[in-house]
Design a protein around this motif. Structure first.
Motif, PDB file in Angstrom:
ATOM      1  N   MET A 128       0.861  -1.186   0.000  1.00  0.00           N
ATOM      2  CA  MET A 128       0.000   0.000   0.000  1.00  0.00           C
ATOM      3  C   MET A 128       0.890   1.226   0.000  1.00  0.00           C
ATOM      4  SD  MET A 128      -3.597   0.561   0.950  1.00  0.00           S
ATOM      5  CE  MET A 128      -3.878  -1.032   1.673  1.00  0.00           C
ATOM      6  N   SER A 134       3.281  -1.427  11.876  1.00  0.00           N
ATOM      7  CA  SER A 134       3.627  -2.432  10.878  1.00  0.00           C
ATOM      8  C   SER A 134       4.780  -3.317  11.341  1.00  0.00           C
ATOM      9  CB  SER A 134       3.964  -1.745   9.551  1.00  0.00           C
ATOM     10  OG  SER A 134       5.171  -1.038   9.661  1.00  0.00           O
ATOM     11  N   GLN A 137       2.155  -8.352  14.329  1.00  0.00           N
ATOM     12  CA  GLN A 137       2.231  -9.489  13.440  1.00  0.00           C
ATOM     13  C   GLN A 137       1.273 -10.584  13.892  1.00  0.00           C
ATOM     14  OE1 GLN A 137       3.973  -8.231  10.569  1.00  0.00           O
ATOM     15  NE2 GLN A 137       4.434 -10.403  10.529  1.00  0.00           N
ATOM     16  N   ARG A 160      -3.256  -8.094  13.980  1.00  0.00           N
ATOM     17  CA  ARG A 160      -3.183  -6.824  13.243  1.00  0.00           C
ATOM     18  C   ARG A 160      -4.532  -6.147  13.279  1.00  0.00           C
ATOM     19  NH1 ARG A 160      -1.383 -10.264   8.978  1.00  0.00           N
ATOM     20  NH2 ARG A 160      -1.734 -11.609  10.766  1.00  0.00           N
ATOM     21  N   ALA A 199      -5.061  -6.245   5.600  1.00  0.00           N
ATOM     22  CA  ALA A 199      -4.480  -5.627   4.410  1.00  0.00           C
ATOM     23  C   ALA A 199      -4.490  -4.106   4.524  1.00  0.00           C
ATOM     24  CB  ALA A 199      -5.253  -6.077   3.175  1.00  0.00           C
ATOM     25  N   PRO A 224      -7.598  -4.153  -2.093  1.00  0.00           N
ATOM     26  CA  PRO A 224      -6.448  -3.356  -1.702  1.00  0.00           C
ATOM     27  C   PRO A 224      -5.422  -3.200  -2.826  1.00  0.00           C
ATOM     28  CG  PRO A 224      -6.156  -5.574  -0.934  1.00  0.00           C
ATOM     29  CD  PRO A 224      -7.488  -5.549  -1.654  1.00  0.00           C
ATOM     30  N   ASP A 225      -4.402  -2.426  -2.517  1.00  0.00           N
ATOM     31  CA  ASP A 225      -3.271  -2.265  -3.429  1.00  0.00           C
ATOM     32  C   ASP A 225      -2.801  -3.628  -3.943  1.00  0.00           C
ATOM     33  OD1 ASP A 225      -1.198  -0.927  -4.736  1.00  0.00           O
ATOM     34  OD2 ASP A 225       0.183  -1.272  -3.075  1.00  0.00           O
ATOM     35  N   GLN A 226      -2.434  -3.673  -5.198  1.00  0.00           N
ATOM     36  CA  GLN A 226      -1.868  -4.860  -5.866  1.00  0.00           C
ATOM     37  C   GLN A 226      -2.920  -5.887  -6.284  1.00  0.00           C
ATOM     38  OE1 GLN A 226       1.548  -5.069  -6.600  1.00  0.00           O
ATOM     39  NE2 GLN A 226       1.480  -2.961  -5.853  1.00  0.00           N
ATOM     40  N   ALA A 227      -4.210  -5.548  -6.103  1.00  0.00           N
ATOM     41  CA  ALA A 227      -5.246  -6.503  -6.515  1.00  0.00           C
ATOM     42  C   ALA A 227      -5.284  -6.627  -8.032  1.00  0.00           C
ATOM     43  CB  ALA A 227      -6.606  -6.056  -5.987  1.00  0.00           C
ATOM     44  N   SER A 256      -1.577 -16.164   2.132  1.00  0.00           N
ATOM     45  CA  SER A 256      -2.720 -15.263   2.207  1.00  0.00           C
ATOM     46  C   SER A 256      -2.338 -13.867   1.760  1.00  0.00           C
ATOM     47  CB  SER A 256      -3.205 -15.145   3.662  1.00  0.00           C
ATOM     48  OG  SER A 256      -3.606 -16.374   4.163  1.00  0.00           O
ATOM     49  N   LEU A 257      -3.339 -13.015   1.684  1.00  0.00           N
ATOM     50  CA  LEU A 257      -3.136 -11.578   1.499  1.00  0.00           C
ATOM     51  C   LEU A 257      -2.317 -10.997   2.645  1.00  0.00           C
ATOM     52  CD1 LEU A 257      -4.107  -8.925   0.056  1.00  0.00           C
ATOM     53  CD2 LEU A 257      -6.053  -8.947   1.610  1.00  0.00           C
ATOM     54  N   ASP A 258      -2.616 -11.406   3.859  1.00  0.00           N
ATOM     55  CA  ASP A 258      -2.102 -10.709   5.041  1.00  0.00           C
ATOM     56  C   ASP A 258      -1.451 -11.641   6.055  1.00  0.00           C
ATOM     57  OD1 ASP A 258      -4.429 -11.978   5.677  1.00  0.00           O
ATOM     58  OD2 ASP A 258      -5.425 -10.226   6.516  1.00  0.00           O
ATOM     59  N   SER A 259      -1.144 -12.870   5.645  1.00  0.00           N
ATOM     60  CA  SER A 259      -0.372 -13.779   6.498  1.00  0.00           C
ATOM     61  C   SER A 259       0.228 -14.820   5.567  1.00  0.00           C
ATOM     62  CB  SER A 259      -1.251 -14.457   7.554  1.00  0.00           C
ATOM     63  OG  SER A 259      -2.181 -15.334   6.960  1.00  0.00           O
ATOM     64  N   LYS A 304      -6.499 -12.962  -3.459  1.00  0.00           N
ATOM     65  CA  LYS A 304      -6.132 -13.514  -2.155  1.00  0.00           C
ATOM     66  C   LYS A 304      -6.833 -12.715  -1.078  1.00  0.00           C
ATOM     67  CE  LYS A 304      -1.503 -15.296  -3.312  1.00  0.00           C
ATOM     68  NZ  LYS A 304      -1.271 -16.622  -2.758  1.00  0.00           N
ATOM     69  N   VAL A 341      -7.538 -15.307   6.258  1.00  0.00           N
ATOM     70  CA  VAL A 341      -7.981 -16.583   6.817  1.00  0.00           C
ATOM     71  C   VAL A 341      -9.453 -16.506   7.228  1.00  0.00           C
ATOM     72  CG1 VAL A 341      -7.685 -18.097   8.828  1.00  0.00           C
ATOM     73  CG2 VAL A 341      -5.680 -17.325   7.537  1.00  0.00           C
ATOM     74  N   ASN A 346       0.563  -7.172   0.039  1.00  0.00           N
ATOM     75  CA  ASN A 346      -0.796  -7.713  -0.020  1.00  0.00           C
ATOM     76  C   ASN A 346      -0.851  -9.028  -0.791  1.00  0.00           C
ATOM     77  OD1 ASN A 346      -1.946  -5.707   1.547  1.00  0.00           O
ATOM     78  ND2 ASN A 346      -2.348  -4.386  -0.210  1.00  0.00           N
ATOM     79  N   GLY A 347       0.104  -9.886  -0.511  1.00  0.00           N
ATOM     80  CA  GLY A 347       0.075 -11.221  -1.110  1.00  0.00           C
ATOM     81  C   GLY A 347       0.645 -11.291  -2.506  1.00  0.00           C
ATOM     82  N   SER A 379       0.303 -15.925  11.709  1.00  0.00           N
ATOM     83  CA  SER A 379       1.668 -16.000  11.172  1.00  0.00           C
ATOM     84  C   SER A 379       2.126 -14.632  10.693  1.00  0.00           C
ATOM     85  CB  SER A 379       1.742 -17.013  10.020  1.00  0.00           C
ATOM     86  OG  SER A 379       0.937 -16.610   8.930  1.00  0.00           O
ATOM     87  N   GLY A 380       1.192 -13.816  10.250  1.00  0.00           N
ATOM     88  CA  GLY A 380       1.522 -12.470   9.799  1.00  0.00           C
ATOM     89  C   GLY A 380       2.370 -12.473   8.535  1.00  0.00           C
ATOM     90  N   LEU A 381       3.189 -11.448   8.392  1.00  0.00           N
ATOM     91  CA  LEU A 381       3.987 -11.258   7.191  1.00  0.00           C
ATOM     92  C   LEU A 381       5.464 -11.413   7.519  1.00  0.00           C
ATOM     93  CD1 LEU A 381       2.012  -8.148   5.976  1.00  0.00           C
ATOM     94  CD2 LEU A 381       1.757 -10.494   5.168  1.00  0.00           C
TER      95      LEU A 381
END
Lengths: 659, 659
Positions: free
Chosen positions: A1, A17, A21, A24, A28, A38-41, A215-218, A235, A238, B193-194, B523-525
């Motif tokens: 983002m 950020s 972890q 959150r 995203a 979100p960004d990058q979709a 995932s998107l965020d894990s 993505k 969970v 973002n994945g 698990s996060g990023l």
């Protein structure tokens, strides 16, 4: 983002950020202004999606900035090189009502232990069922808090619109990673001097790829989120089914994305079938048409199969055939069921002209020209090992009618899949079909460390793939059908050697028992094939599940347990038991793993089973467009490749005005 | 092995083949008459191999049959459809002298504990350096013990003789399975973002396959045996380098098979290079030209690099470039070295016109037109993590001169590989080259559960592959060069989540420490990228190896150890220590894993480290013949595919009469 925020927000972002972890604020959305998608979709041209905007006002904690909640945020969209337009102008839609809510979260485990949650106020708007048609890059910009911006880059992929496959059959081996396929081959196929005399059906696929399942965020996914990636090309988080997770409490208002089944039916009139060995409301089958933040909304998911999305205008998809378990979401509460609005869903499906069947015998005689619902048991379906070898374990009160009798006459994945193909073939005519066939209990049995049952399920999946290819070939449909076999995520599973069961049982001390394990040259050869008395008509299954030398196999993250690396004859394994009721503290199940070695786990003690892993999983492809599935790629690429194969990208709205 | 034995022998066979797994009389010989190459062996047309026949007479134990040792066995060969000829007639060779010896083995772990070995007398003959030229199936028949027969079916593959690639570069990530590649990507490449913003060089290869790594006679391989399969197209036994294991004591008389490097040089005059981060006599580099039952014959292996096979007439291969570690097999015993016949191998190589260099600086200025030997350290080369981040660990007495100073100026795999390519390119001219480049310490660091160092080595391999492609492209050689990246076997490794190091350290009880582990959404990023202060010019490595949230990663089979899932800053990890000297009983190393969780292992207690696993491993291919490497296949197919790409199959003996 990408973000361009005030100095205060930037500082807060940095803290947030880096430290957040385990928990959150919202996956995203590391800033205080959230844009979903979100960004990058990525998007398929013409794919419906909802937009959700949120502005967050943390009231305490490391992100507290003392600004009022911004209710006057704005949102624009610009095609690269074009002017930014307000979202309402861009899509020619009305501005929706502002929504407000709040939620709390823990910034880390220390905050959880100290019970010091952070409170966040939210102002939000949602724009429903829009679509982007022109391929290329877009910039979506949320402006909030006096000039802070959250920019999201969106990419509409440029795919050919020409259809190349009539049908797609997507086989999912839930939780199936490369090592489990290797292990299944070892126990199911005979090797002489290192040369396999037969191999898996998957081994014969011409194209192999790897998909990244995160995932998107894990970086570890569950089956809902990973199925969403496969079904929508987006993505998510969970537990999400075909939505991005917003922060509201309602599990049905999160921003949706249209699935391949929905687009395929909307744009081509193609037919849809769902087969799974899980309860049918489970995440992987649900992901064809469900849209919810909470995969546990089983009752609503079953209703969605029949009636579609209820709370918003959305793509409606009739499903020709549904085969699986999970009768408890069908028979009414009076019989102990747990159904949507207390209804009898056998009746509800029957009212909409479904043939309702509850055992294998009836399934085999179904009229292939009519829709069919087959629910064969309460909960997950019986495992191959119990249906075929340890059949005494079938004697449980799992009848799909709710009458508490056993569900003895259950089909396997092969029978269900072949019948579903016949129904789809008969009903879809020239329109073609999309069929999901899931071997769900590879995952479920790996979760409970029941390796033998997991490998049995995997061999059944492979046998199903083999039979499917033969069946399509016999009906001259193979050339029109893209067949994919893949997984939704891995388990940290592998085989490291063999275990001498006689020696293991003869030792009294754990550290001595470990001598029973043979590694490298002492692993020897597989004793599961052609060494016992059991024989099956299909040679692709072990003839002896209980040899003297078993596999030294396992997962890398476990609860406390006792391991004996031996088949669990009395039914699926329960490796850990709760120390006392509701303690959320699991320890070695005293009834499990006789003669085995006591092993302390590494997972938090509230876990009574193993967990998913990071590993890329294999993708096997055969048929039209197979060449798209080689090499290494993201899970979402499977959606885009299937969509390309079906020719679903649309550069302009349909003439009927539906978009 | 098809067999037609007497009733007594058949009964003995049944007992033997079912019970003998941990130990076997002789791996690929379940009967009492042994043929090597054994049943199911494949051959490249024109490939040299030795034949070893053995007749066994067990003097006690479950296979005792009371017959005298048969010294008058016969051996015939028949092409399918043709008449069986005596081996001496078939190959027009003299019958060799009969050999006799005996050996003992334990039938199982109980026999080992009871110290009751079985004695076996052996009568044997060996036929050296023969070849089969005509593609197709052959039946080799050993007749012994008054009519018992052991039949071996041999298959000479029918491959095109046309050469399609000028060069082949074979990258081996030793012990590299799919999950470790996924983990390396996670810590080395940034994802938003994945969506990965960059990916591994391997991820970009157009063709992906899976190879099955199992041994001839056990399902878990070591690196010698697996390298033999890749180099000769013949699977063998653990510890074997390009021979089948016979039962004799001599580690140099076992039946040999010609390697791809040997055939490539013999038939085309192509040039050979060897690069490894291991000591250079280690199994993977050794497998290009060595032939021994015992990979631990390091001194002889180094001599083979220079002087070829000594005890038999065999294919001689000059090697243009050798870069790696293992100085102790080069400097003389006076300096503490351990060399073949006590010689100084720096001198020996220099006498044969090699440039001898011992540090990176000298390597970079080598004359590319002359042969080069670069040995940069005692033992294995320093790890990427120690060369680049924890550089204080370089201060050890590992100088390649033997002067006990530190080996500070060591090159990495990238520098070595690019220089080797330059030398091979300059020296080979139109003949082309075959280069092995091995990232050895992926395996070595996984063995000691030092996950961070293993992933550092994997990222260095990937960086080397990336640089190699760029270098070949810049010199216009990419189109002529087949590049393969694969492994020789896997480790049961995966990542299951993250670990909050602050929380882990703050808890006092192991079961509470487990709460530091975050799975699924928790698990996060990855925090390894762009979150710390360390930066490197190449963005494909982590910027922070010691973040608050580390990877929850591990192996599935371990010694007792303490895990803290945190980088080992003081050098490669030693997870387990011997309870007392020479006890062969390893327990948690008290100096390892501070603040971590004590975990009991599953391996026999004589193991101080992890072990290999079963999992198929990935194969990445790019360049001429890349299409041969998709799908799923045996490790030996990599040899046949490379040989096909080089056009090495020969339907008739060479005109110079060498065969």
């Amino acid at each position: 983002m990408k973000c361009s925020c005030s100095a205060i927000a930037a500082a807060a972002l940095l803290v947030g950020s880096v430290s957040a972890q385990t928990f959150r604020r919202l996956g995203a959305c590391p800033t205080l202004g959230c844009v979903f998608p979100p960004d990058q979709a990525d998007f398929l041209a013409g794919q419906f999606f909802d937009i959700r905007l949120e502005v967050h006002q943390p009231k305490n904690g490391s992100e507290f900035i003392g600004l009022p909640l911004d209710e006057n945020f704005t949102f624009t969209i610009a095609k690269t090189g074009g002017a930014a337009k307000l979202v309402t102008d861009y899509f020619k839609i009305q501005d929706p009502k502002l929504e407000k809510w709040n939620f709390t979260w823990f910034e880390d485990l220390f905050a959880r232990d100290a019970k010091t949650p952070t409170l966040v106020n939210v102002a939000s708007k949602a724009y429903r069922r829009v679509a982007l048609y022109e391929p290329g890059e877009y910039t979506a910009t949320l402006t909030y808090n006096n000039g802070s911006k959250t920019e999201a880059t969106w990419n509409v992929r440029d795919l050919a619109e020409e259809r190349k496959a009539k049908n797609i059959i997507l086989f999912i081996g839930d939780g199936m990673s490369t090592a489990s396929i290797t292990a299944a081959r070892l126990i199911g196929h005979k090797s002489i001097n290192g040369k396999y005399q037969t191999t898996m059906a998957m081994d014969k696929f011409p194209v192999l790829g790897h998909q990244m399942t995160h995932s998107l965020d894990s970086f570890i996914t569950d089956s809902a989120n990973s199925a969403s990636a496969l079904n929508t090309g987006h993505k998510s988080t969970v537990n999400c089914l075909n939505v991005y997770a917003d922060s509201s409490k309602d599990p049905f208002d999160d921003p949706k994305v249209e699935t391949i089944a929905e687009m395929f039916h909307r744009l081509t009139g193609g037919h849809i079938g769902i087969v799974s060995t899980a309860y049918i409301a489970d995440a992987t089958p649900a992901a064809l048409v469900s849209h919810t933040r909470a995969r546990s909304q089983y009752e609503a998911i079953v209703d969605t199969y029949l009636n579609g999305v209820q709370n918003y205008t959305w793509t409606d998809v009739p499903i020709d055939v549904i085969f699986g378990g999970g009768a408890e979401q069908f028979y009414p509460p009076a019989l102990g069921g747990k159904t949507y609005q207390g209804k009898d869903y056998y009746d509800e499906f029957a009212k909409q002209d479904y043939q309702i069947i509850q055992n294998r015998t009836s399934m085999l005689s179904l009229d292939v020209k009519e829709k069919a619902l087959g629910i064969f048991t309460v909960s997950n379906m019986a495992k191959w090992l119990d249906r075929n070898v340890y059949t005494q374990n079938m004697n449980q009160s799992l009848s799909p009618t709710g009458d508490k009798k056993p569900a003895l006459d259950q089909p396997g994945l092969k029978d269900m899949t072949l019948k579903a193909i016949d129904i789809l073939q008969a009903r879809s005519g020239d329109k073609g079909y999309f069929l999901l066939s899931e071997a769900a209990s590879i995952d479920k049995m790996l979760h409970v460390l029941d390796y033998d049952r997991a490998l049995g399920e995997l061999l059944e999946l492979d046998d199903t793939v083999k039979a499917t290819i033969a069946h399509l070939n016999a009906t001259n449909c193979l050339k029109d059908t893209l067949i994919l076999v893949t997984a939704d995520h891995g388990h940290g599973f592998d085989v490291m050697g063999s275990v001498d069961q006689h020696y293991l049982a003869a030792q009294n001390v754990d550290r001595k028992k470990r001598d029973a394990i043979g590694v490298y040259e002492q692993s020897g050869l597989s004793q599961y094939i052609n060494t016992g008395n059991l024989t099956y008509t299909d040679s692709s299954f072990p003839s002896n599940w209980d040899p003297r030398y078993t596999l030294f196999q396992g997962l890398m993250a476990d609860p406390d347990r006792r391991e004996n690396w031996s088949v669990h004859k009395s039914g699926p394994r329960e490796p850990a038991a709760e120390i006392e009721e509701d303690s959320d503290d699991f320890y070695v199940n005293p009834k499990d793993g006789a003669e085995g070695i006591m092993l302390n786990g590494t997972l938090p003690v509230e876990n009574d089973q193993g967990v998913h892993s990071l590993s890329d999983v294999p993708v096997y492809a055969m048929g039209p467009c197979q060449e798209l599935f080689g090499s290494t790629y993201s899970s979402i690429d499977i959606f885009y490749n299937m969509a390309e194969c079906f020719g679903l990208a649309k550069g302009s709205p349909q003439e009927d005005g539906t978009a």
